[in-house]
Write an enzyme that holds these catalytic residues in place. Sequence first.
Site, PDB file in Angstrom:
ATOM      1  N   GLY A  97       0.810  -1.212   0.000  1.00  0.00           N
ATOM      2  CA  GLY A  97       0.000   0.000   0.000  1.00  0.00           C
ATOM      3  C   GLY A  97       0.843   1.261   0.000  1.00  0.00           C
ATOM      4  CB  SER A  98      -0.194   4.696   0.896  1.00  0.00           C
ATOM      5  OG  SER A  98      -1.363   4.649   0.106  1.00  0.00           O
ATOM      6  CB  THR A  99       4.435   2.174   3.420  1.00  0.00           C
ATOM      7  OG1 THR A  99       4.168   0.881   2.858  1.00  0.00           O
ATOM      8  CG2 THR A  99       3.648   2.336   4.712  1.00  0.00           C
ATOM      9  CG  MET A 100       5.248   0.153  -1.606  1.00  0.00           C
ATOM     10  SD  MET A 100       6.945  -0.321  -1.176  1.00  0.00           S
ATOM     11  CE  MET A 100       7.744  -0.239  -2.778  1.00  0.00           C
ATOM     12  CE  LYS A 101      -0.278   6.629  -2.309  1.00  0.00           C
ATOM     13  NZ  LYS A 101      -1.513   7.139  -1.680  1.00  0.00           N
TER      14      LYS A 101
END
Length: 731
Positions: free
Chosen positions: A322-326
Amino acid sequence: MKTRKIKNANWKFPKIVFLIFLVFIFVLFIQLSYLSLSPTIYGINMDEFALNRNTISGILPASRGNIYDSSGTILAQNVSSYTVIAYLDESRTGNSKTPLHVVDKETTAKKLSEVLGKDEDDLLYLLKTFSEQGKYQVELAHGITEMNKEAIENLNLPGIDFVENYKRYYPNGDFASYVIGYAKTNENVETDEDGYTKVTYEIDGELGIEAKYNDLLKGKDGYLSYQSDRFGYKIPDTKETRIEATNGANIYLTLDSNIQRFLETAVKAVNSEYKPDWMMITVMDAKTGDILGTASTPSFDPNIRDITNYESPLVTYLYEPGSTMKTYTYMCAIEKGTYDGSATYESGSIEVEGTKISDWNGGRGWGTVTYDKGYEYSSNVAITNILQKFIDKDDLKSCLESYGFGSYTNIELPREMLGNIEFNYPVEVAAAGFGQGITTTAIQHLRALSMISNEGRMLSPHIVDKIIDPNTGKTIYESKTEQSDQVVSVSTVNKIRELMYNTVNGTDVGTTGSAYKTDSTVVIGKTGTAQIYDNETGGYLKDSNGYIYSFSGMFPASDPQYIIYAAIKRPNVGSSSVLAKQVKSVIENIVKYRNLQDDTGKNTNVKSLTVESYKNKKIDEVIQSLEDYKLNIIKMGSGDYIIDQYPLKGEKIISGDKFFIKTNSDTYTMPSIIGWSKKDVQTLCNMLSINCTFNGYGYVTSQSIKEGTTLNNDLKLDVALSDKKSIIGAN
């Protein structure tokens, strides 16, 4: 002449006797020659017979090495266990005035059942059946403790004996279980050509560090062989063959038991109330890569191996992050030099080859916002635009690989998984940019985050600090801080830190990380919410709690010392708030424990203490000397002097920990143990010699011996355990 003939006739008898004697001597000579010269007598090889009859040989067992935390506290060790033997044959008693075999089977079964916790009828069946079969002895129980052995000895039952062996023991129970793993005692049965059966026991690791380093931990057995007389004693001046055992190595982990305890409390609190599929939380030293603590739920107690899952959440679980990869998509664009954080885009939704990609707030977005705000708001549309305007598919793939995703970290744990960062089509590229359609592991996130805390250089994570050979005292392995070449520039790191700071500490309505803000230190980080792919339907789950929530962060913000990564799958409330609450609790506990000076100049005063030996000292003086540490002192008895204590000398404790003190009292009374952990109850029972049994898992909700009861050897404590949150809060 007549007289002479009579004399000659009388000499025939001596001749016959002489001939018989001569034949007898000849036969003896032949027999002696046969016995002296022939290697085989009546089909028996005399050399082998003499060797077997006079040679005593056996194994000198190696001791399996211990596993310690970073301060030297034992996490895994060998302890004596016993097999209960009942001798059934009357021949064992012989001429002894005291019976040495089981005389009264009914009484024996009844009394043993009370100590062993076994069914009386089952024990009686074994005693009677094996006796009727003419067996010399029977084994009634395996793996009993020293305490139970002493209780059985106090029964003075004729014919009951014990065989000592060893088993693996984990003093803290359910504690860093997937790291330590477990080792099991395996029974090896060998039958020789003469039909004799030999049973040996061997401890082998089957999970975690116990499995990864099994060969080092188990050591190598030795061997002893010597000539003995008929009483079994070694014959003087005869040859002895002796190969000493090589004891197993001792392994010291990087884990800090106090930090580990904070994590264990956090995951158990969530599990008891919110029943997630799983939850994990790990803390790593931001400057060395040492794993200081890692906990997960569901977990298990390695002493009883109540395992529902054999995969390590830290290194084996694969999931869409999820968004931790942003963070890494932004990092890639910033490092390339094409990123413009003040440029704007239209949030809400965007189409990519006919597929609509929306922001997490139902596609409403926040109107026209900057890309910097897009990170703070965790905008999927911002990521999609970045991958169209600032970097492309190849850039993203190259960056993720250089940040360590899709590759092994080589941490010292078994079964590490690689994950998958393959993507090709534009929609797949956009999804990968915000952490969907790719899979990673928790340990990969911790390694990647170390770039941000370490000025652009990535650290290799370690969970083994050192390995010591106890036979020589030499260190055979010692981990060192390993950092990569410069992966991203310092300016890129500073920009990412700024974005992560705003995500947690920003005041806008759309800021996603506000729940992780603490008063004790300044935290920076990034939240993540990933949809869960359902292999059965071929699509993502649509229900309200069909998500994996995560957080990747570090603290203090000005110079990060600790990295924290946490994730939870499908809590029953469908919200990330349960994760935030526990992550904040862990951070605040670490700040207090380590006396961290935070970015605002605040300082906390929770103290740690390296325990001394207080035995034979006056109780009042010791309590007064410990007053400043604000310990939870459990005093046993009304005596003036201390005769026993736990923790022992050299172990570390912090404010709020229980410290058990036993005094020289004639009587001891039962305290209230409601809210205690199983480990604390076991400590109390061991120190007061109470037999105790446990039902359930978690913390004490009821006790069979009422508070204030005077204790004696006949009392048995039954304890009910539960994971209820209200109980966890008790102290």
